[in-house]
Write a protein that holds these residues in place. Sequence first.
Motif, PDB file in Angstrom:
ATOM      1  N   ALA A  22     -26.446   3.283  78.572  1.00 39.91           N
ATOM      2  CA  ALA A  22     -27.039   3.418  79.796  1.00 39.91           C
ATOM      3  C   ALA A  22     -26.112   3.961  80.700  1.00 39.91           C
ATOM      4  O   ALA A  22     -26.435   4.645  81.568  1.00 39.91           O
ATOM      5  CB  ALA A  22     -27.652   2.170  80.371  1.00 39.91           C
ATOM      6  N   VAL A  23     -24.885   3.805  80.479  1.00 42.41           N
ATOM      7  CA  VAL A  23     -23.904   4.319  81.324  1.00 42.41           C
ATOM      8  C   VAL A  23     -23.609   5.881  81.156  1.00 42.41           C
ATOM      9  O   VAL A  23     -23.765   6.546  82.010  1.00 42.41           O
ATOM     10  CB  VAL A  23     -22.518   4.028  80.985  1.00 42.41           C
ATOM     11  CG1 VAL A  23     -21.228   4.590  81.672  1.00 42.41           C
ATOM     12  CG2 VAL A  23     -22.340   2.275  81.858  1.00 42.41           C
ATOM     13  N   THR A  24     -23.987   6.006  79.907  1.00 47.41           N
ATOM     14  CA  THR A  24     -23.701   7.577  79.528  1.00 47.41           C
ATOM     15  C   THR A  24     -25.129   8.430  79.970  1.00 47.41           C
ATOM     16  O   THR A  24     -25.009   9.310  80.902  1.00 47.41           O
ATOM     17  CB  THR A  24     -23.692   7.757  77.815  1.00 47.41           C
ATOM     18  OG1 THR A  24     -22.419   7.112  77.605  1.00 47.41           O
ATOM     19  CG2 THR A  24     -23.740   9.001  77.735  1.00 47.41           C
ATOM     20  N   HIS A  25     -26.242   7.734  79.659  1.00 47.20           N
ATOM     21  CA  HIS A  25     -27.482   8.174  80.176  1.00 47.20           C
ATOM     22  C   HIS A  25     -27.589   8.327  81.811  1.00 47.20           C
ATOM     23  O   HIS A  25     -28.086   9.613  81.988  1.00 47.20           O
ATOM     24  CB  HIS A  25     -28.613   7.164  79.347  1.00 47.20           C
ATOM     25  CG  HIS A  25     -29.987   7.806  80.082  1.00 47.20           C
ATOM     26  ND1 HIS A  25     -30.557   9.034  79.468  1.00 47.20           N
ATOM     27  CD2 HIS A  25     -30.922   7.196  81.229  1.00 47.20           C
ATOM     28  CE1 HIS A  25     -31.725   9.041  79.982  1.00 47.20           C
ATOM     29  NE2 HIS A  25     -31.999   7.901  81.028  1.00 47.20           N
ATOM     30  N   ASN A  26     -27.038   7.531  82.395  1.00 48.59           N
ATOM     31  CA  ASN A  26     -27.440   7.569  84.062  1.00 48.59           C
ATOM     32  C   ASN A  26     -26.423   8.501  84.334  1.00 48.59           C
ATOM     33  O   ASN A  26     -26.495   9.306  85.501  1.00 48.59           O
ATOM     34  CB  ASN A  26     -27.022   6.223  84.531  1.00 48.59           C
ATOM     35  CG  ASN A  26     -28.326   5.211  84.264  1.00 48.59           C
ATOM     36  OD1 ASN A  26     -29.242   5.531  85.184  1.00 48.59           O
ATOM     37  ND2 ASN A  26     -28.389   4.170  83.561  1.00 48.59           N
ATOM     38  N   PHE A 172     -17.820   5.802  76.230  1.00 48.44           N
ATOM     39  CA  PHE A 172     -18.778   4.862  76.687  1.00 48.44           C
ATOM     40  C   PHE A 172     -19.701   4.849  75.336  1.00 48.44           C
ATOM     41  O   PHE A 172     -20.360   3.865  74.870  1.00 48.44           O
ATOM     42  CB  PHE A 172     -19.396   5.060  77.625  1.00 48.44           C
ATOM     43  CG  PHE A 172     -18.735   4.234  78.949  1.00 48.44           C
ATOM     44  CD1 PHE A 172     -18.992   2.749  79.172  1.00 48.44           C
ATOM     45  CD2 PHE A 172     -17.624   4.566  79.271  1.00 48.44           C
ATOM     46  CE1 PHE A 172     -18.500   2.273  80.157  1.00 48.44           C
ATOM     47  CE2 PHE A 172     -16.798   4.027  80.319  1.00 48.44           C
ATOM     48  CZ  PHE A 172     -17.364   2.789  80.797  1.00 48.44           C
ATOM     49  N   ALA A 173     -20.218   6.061  74.968  1.00 46.93           N
ATOM     50  CA  ALA A 173     -21.313   6.246  74.021  1.00 46.93           C
ATOM     51  C   ALA A 173     -20.898   5.693  72.503  1.00 46.93           C
ATOM     52  O   ALA A 173     -21.637   4.943  71.916  1.00 46.93           O
ATOM     53  CB  ALA A 173     -21.828   7.687  73.807  1.00 46.93           C
ATOM     54  N   THR A 174     -19.480   5.956  72.277  1.00 50.06           N
ATOM     55  CA  THR A 174     -19.164   5.531  70.932  1.00 50.06           C
ATOM     56  C   THR A 174     -18.887   3.754  70.954  1.00 50.06           C
ATOM     57  O   THR A 174     -19.127   3.320  69.887  1.00 50.06           O
ATOM     58  CB  THR A 174     -17.677   5.938  70.810  1.00 50.06           C
ATOM     59  OG1 THR A 174     -17.760   7.571  70.776  1.00 50.06           O
ATOM     60  CG2 THR A 174     -16.921   5.589  69.471  1.00 50.06           C
TER      61      THR A 174
END
Length: 397
Positions: A22-26, A172-174
């Motif tokens: 969600a960090v990546t997405h936002n 973050f995604a990894t």
Amino acid sequence: MNQTKLWTKDYLCVLFTTFFAAVTHNIFISIFPLYVVEIGGNNALAGAMITGLVVASTITRLICGSLLDRYGRRKMLMIGGFLFALNTIAYNFVSNIPGLFMLRILNGISQGIYFGAASTMVADIVPEERLVDGIGYFGIAGSLAAAFAPMIGLEIFQNLGASNLFLFVSFFATVGALFTLWIKSDFIAAPVVKGEENHGFKIPKLSMLIEFSVLVPAIISFFITFGNSSVANFLAACGIERGITSISLFFMVNSISMIIIRLFTGRLTNRYGLSRLIFTGAVLVGIGFVTIAFAYDTFMIIGAGILCGIGMGITTPLLNTMIFKIASPQRKGVANSTFALFGDIGNGIGATVWGALSQYSGYTITYLVSAICIVIAVIIHLFTLIPKIKLNPQYDR
């Protein structure tokens, strides 16, 4: 699987993998229109790219819903997590419009697998009597990310550039993908009925892709998500145009408000029921959109953020909870993909509509029209969902 305990290792792993994703997405949501403009595009083009992502995600969710029910959630979650991470890393190597468009489509595919599997897995892991709390805390994982991710993303983008921002989100995604490896529990699919074996490729029936019993809450979610996509995708650009330098405060107070209300949603549901809270939340969202339409200072933006945060913090998890109450256990994956499908369509259409509307009519009209979408959702709730609940009172608890 422990049927009474909420805070299990698997549940925590789902929360953590969701948080990092969600960090990546936002971050992408908040900076993407700005990045597109930086490399030679405009709001309308950014909206079209977001629509491409959503269309890809929608098609993927349709396919994956039945796969989640047939083959389980864990494998799909791991596949989605690592595809999402690889897709995010790829942004470090692309800086042109056609390549970016392709990455957004691939992003939609990976998100469709990843987020669909995670939210369905929560419904399996959480005991029935804690479903509202479990889904609420699952939403908090995303809200925590949304509380600071847009602000940090904008700071990195404006001060350190897009290349450093893409390195940040890749990390973050990894990390999020790695958390999928520690999840052990999984849904046990019902045995295939004799005569229904899959002998080669067959075009699936519509009932395999869509859970018709949850269409009403899904349609309500569509109109709310459609309206909210104007905020998620274009509020940062609106703030810059209006000279509101602290526009990132909206995202922070919005997410904090979501987190706070979700801590009490379980108890409020026990007292007032799902339907009353969904109605109240939708009304607050609509008022928040009207506030944004006329906001030209930080005070009004903060007020709108609180209203929208409380409203979305109530409506989204409770509508999601309701679809799991309506659908049978063997159809949770399809039910969740149906619910997400309507949300994705709302986001996808909204990104294009609000991008074009803001480009040619301005932001005041954009957010007033967004509020009208909420009015439509409230009307459907009053005249369609509530009669359905009266016939099946267990859906309201």
